[in-house]
Design a protein around this motif. Structure first.
Motif, PDB file in Angstrom:
ATOM      1  N   PHE A  22       0.792  -1.175   0.007  1.00 40.24           N
ATOM      2  CA  PHE A  22      -0.170   0.606  -0.028  1.00 40.24           C
ATOM      3  C   PHE A  22       0.832   1.301   0.332  1.00 40.24           C
ATOM      4  O   PHE A  22       1.954   1.381   0.400  1.00 40.24           O
ATOM      5  N   PRO A  23       0.572   2.046  -0.583  1.00 36.65           N
ATOM      6  CA  PRO A  23      -1.220   2.528  -0.931  1.00 36.65           C
ATOM      7  C   PRO A  23      -1.460   2.245  -2.396  1.00 36.65           C
ATOM      8  O   PRO A  23      -0.080   1.569  -3.032  1.00 36.65           O
ATOM      9  N   LEU A  24      -2.200   1.410  -2.473  1.00 35.05           N
ATOM     10  CA  LEU A  24      -2.374   0.488  -3.942  1.00 35.05           C
ATOM     11  C   LEU A  24      -3.465   1.014  -4.594  1.00 35.05           C
ATOM     12  O   LEU A  24      -4.289   1.725  -4.543  1.00 35.05           O
ATOM     13  N   THR A  25      -2.776   1.272  -6.041  1.00 36.04           N
ATOM     14  CA  THR A  25      -3.812   1.823  -7.015  1.00 36.04           C
ATOM     15  C   THR A  25      -4.610   0.919  -7.708  1.00 36.04           C
ATOM     16  O   THR A  25      -3.905   0.190  -8.402  1.00 36.04           O
ATOM     17  N   ILE A  26      -5.740   1.078  -7.937  1.00 33.82           N
ATOM     18  CA  ILE A  26      -5.931   0.542  -8.796  1.00 33.82           C
ATOM     19  C   ILE A  26      -7.115   1.147  -9.634  1.00 33.82           C
ATOM     20  O   ILE A  26      -7.631   2.219  -9.580  1.00 33.82           O
ATOM     21  N   GLU A  27      -7.628   0.761 -11.179  1.00 33.59           N
ATOM     22  CA  GLU A  27      -8.510   1.021 -12.649  1.00 33.59           C
ATOM     23  C   GLU A  27      -9.193   0.661 -12.871  1.00 33.59           C
ATOM     24  O   GLU A  27      -9.425  -0.878 -12.659  1.00 33.59           O
ATOM     25  N   ARG A  42     -13.172  -7.009  -5.812  1.00 33.98           N
ATOM     26  CA  ARG A  42     -12.504  -7.979  -7.216  1.00 33.98           C
ATOM     27  C   ARG A  42     -11.481  -7.272  -7.647  1.00 33.98           C
ATOM     28  O   ARG A  42     -10.879  -8.010  -7.739  1.00 33.98           O
ATOM     29  N   ARG A  43     -11.564  -5.708  -7.805  1.00 35.41           N
ATOM     30  CA  ARG A  43     -10.196  -5.559  -8.338  1.00 35.41           C
ATOM     31  C   ARG A  43      -9.285  -6.102  -6.993  1.00 35.41           C
ATOM     32  O   ARG A  43      -7.664  -5.747  -7.413  1.00 35.41           O
ATOM     33  N   ILE A  44      -9.229  -4.927  -5.706  1.00 33.82           N
ATOM     34  CA  ILE A  44      -8.863  -5.252  -5.514  1.00 33.82           C
ATOM     35  C   ILE A  44      -7.616  -6.943  -4.705  1.00 33.82           C
ATOM     36  O   ILE A  44      -6.900  -7.263  -4.278  1.00 33.82           O
ATOM     37  N   HIS A  45      -9.029  -7.962  -4.509  1.00 31.82           N
ATOM     38  CA  HIS A  45      -8.751  -9.345  -4.771  1.00 31.82           C
ATOM     39  C   HIS A  45      -7.536 -10.097  -6.273  1.00 31.82           C
ATOM     40  O   HIS A  45      -6.921 -10.430  -5.781  1.00 31.82           O
ATOM     41  N   GLU A  46      -7.965  -9.234  -7.715  1.00 30.15           N
ATOM     42  CA  GLU A  46      -7.589  -9.827  -7.623  1.00 30.15           C
ATOM     43  C   GLU A  46      -5.586  -9.601  -7.865  1.00 30.15           C
ATOM     44  O   GLU A  46      -4.737 -10.376  -7.964  1.00 30.15           O
ATOM     45  N   GLN A  47      -6.026  -8.303  -7.402  1.00 32.13           N
ATOM     46  CA  GLN A  47      -4.019  -7.554  -7.254  1.00 32.13           C
ATOM     47  C   GLN A  47      -3.289  -7.878  -6.141  1.00 32.13           C
ATOM     48  O   GLN A  47      -2.820  -8.217  -5.980  1.00 32.13           O
ATOM     49  N   LEU A  48      -4.354  -8.441  -5.067  1.00 33.72           N
ATOM     50  CA  LEU A  48      -4.124  -9.671  -3.614  1.00 33.72           C
ATOM     51  C   LEU A  48      -4.738 -10.092  -3.335  1.00 33.72           C
ATOM     52  O   LEU A  48      -5.485 -10.301  -2.573  1.00 33.72           O
TER      53      LEU A  48
END
Length: 321
Positions: A22-27, A42-48
């Motif tokens: 973190f910080p985590l940037t999601i698109e 879901r996007r957070i889960h994809e990246q973490l």
């Protein structure tokens, strides 16, 4: 749409309290009007991948983001920051305040209600092992056993065939806490107090008028049917596979926000009056305290979420509270 995800307590100007994750940037493809909290999870889960949606607690501007809700509901805009509340800072490192291993809500319910079925049957049919002598059951005990078994069999049926859950899972450790209430208090304690020699055939406590006998059973059955009716109403509010929340209307809901809880308490009050058992009354009092807290919490959530929520409804007890 771009969002920044940070852990609770994150301080950009404190290097010792930074995390490599973190910080985590999601698109996200879409706008605040078309995207939901589920899309963010879901996007957070994809990246973490370790943090599947059920383990995520997201907040923005001190508001908890509820799954299924549009981002626009929380005034989230492109470039905003969302707090990932599973993380707490501990000294020099970021540690996970784990929600822990998860288990499905349906599984939890099935396990909770299975325990009393076992305990009531054991105490009823194995009286010699429990009380040291065979108990010749009175009509009161026979009816009480049928009432208890009918209640928990109904709950198992509802858990499998009726309930739709907004949250897929809960922490595994909670299953032990929740099961204590049903297995020990609703199962062992009530069974021990009701099926013993004190209420056996021929005892004075087992005697009652036919009017009282059938009145208590009738109230119990009607309350159980009312409870199931409320559960069916709640089920029909949520389309399969969604977390949609709507204002419930129907039998019982005109007076209270949680008629399923109200009918549950009426059923156990009828059971306690029927058996005159200290164990049944103890279970009723404990259940009332816990159910009242749940009802008030849900009532406040309804009023907070729906501005047009009926103002005359009470949480649990019609016209009172």
């Amino acid at each position: 749409m771009q969002l920044t995800i940070v852990p609770r307590g994150y301080q950009a100007d404190a290097p010792a309290k930074r995390s490599s994750r973190f910080p985590l940037t999601i698109e996200l493809d879409g706008t605040a009007e078309t995207l939901t909290v589920d899309d963010v999870q879901r996007r957070i889960h994809e990246q973490l991948t370790k943090y599947y949606p059920e383990r995520q607690r997201l907040t923005a501007a001190s508001k908890v983001l509820q799954p299924g809700q549009s981002l626009s509901k929380y005034d989230i805009k492109d470039g905003d920051t969302i707090t990932f509340k599973d993380l707490v800072l501990n000294g020099m490192c970021v540690c996970v305040a784990r929600l822990g291993p998860q288990v499905g809500w349906r599984t939890v319910f099935i396990v909770e209600y299975f325990g009393p079925l076992v305990w009531h049957s054991f105490f009823y049919y194995c009286s010699s092992m429990v009380y040291g002598k065979h108990v010749q059951h009175s009509d009161l005990q026979v009816a009480a056993y049928a009432m208890a078994m009918g209640h928990y069999l109904k709950r198992e049926f509802e858990s499998i065939c009726i309930h739709r859950f907004s949250n897929g899972t809960m922490p595994l450790r909670n299953i032990f806490k929740n099961s204590f209430h049903y297995h020990i208090l609703g199962g062992m304690l009530i069974a021990y107090g009701v099926y013993g020699p004190a209420l056996a055939a021929g005892t004075e406590r087992a005697q009652m008028s036919a009017t009282w006998y059938w009145s208590c059973i009738g109230v119990f059955i009607l309350a159980e049917l009312g409870n199931m009716s409320a559960h069916i109403t709640l089920r029909n509010l949520r389309p399969p596979g969604t977390r949609v929340r709507r204002v419930p209307y129907g039998f019982g809901f005109g007076l209270v926000s949680c008629p399923n809880y109200t009918f549950e308490l009426i059923a156990w009050a009828a059971f306690a009056l029927f058996t005159s058992s200290w164990a049944a009354w103890f279970f009723f009092v404990v259940s009332f305290g816990q159910i009242y807290l749940w009802a008030v919490k849900k009532h406040k959530a309804y009023r907070r979420e729906f501005p047009d929520y009926p103002r005359n409804r009470k949480a649990l007890i019609p016209f009172i509270a």
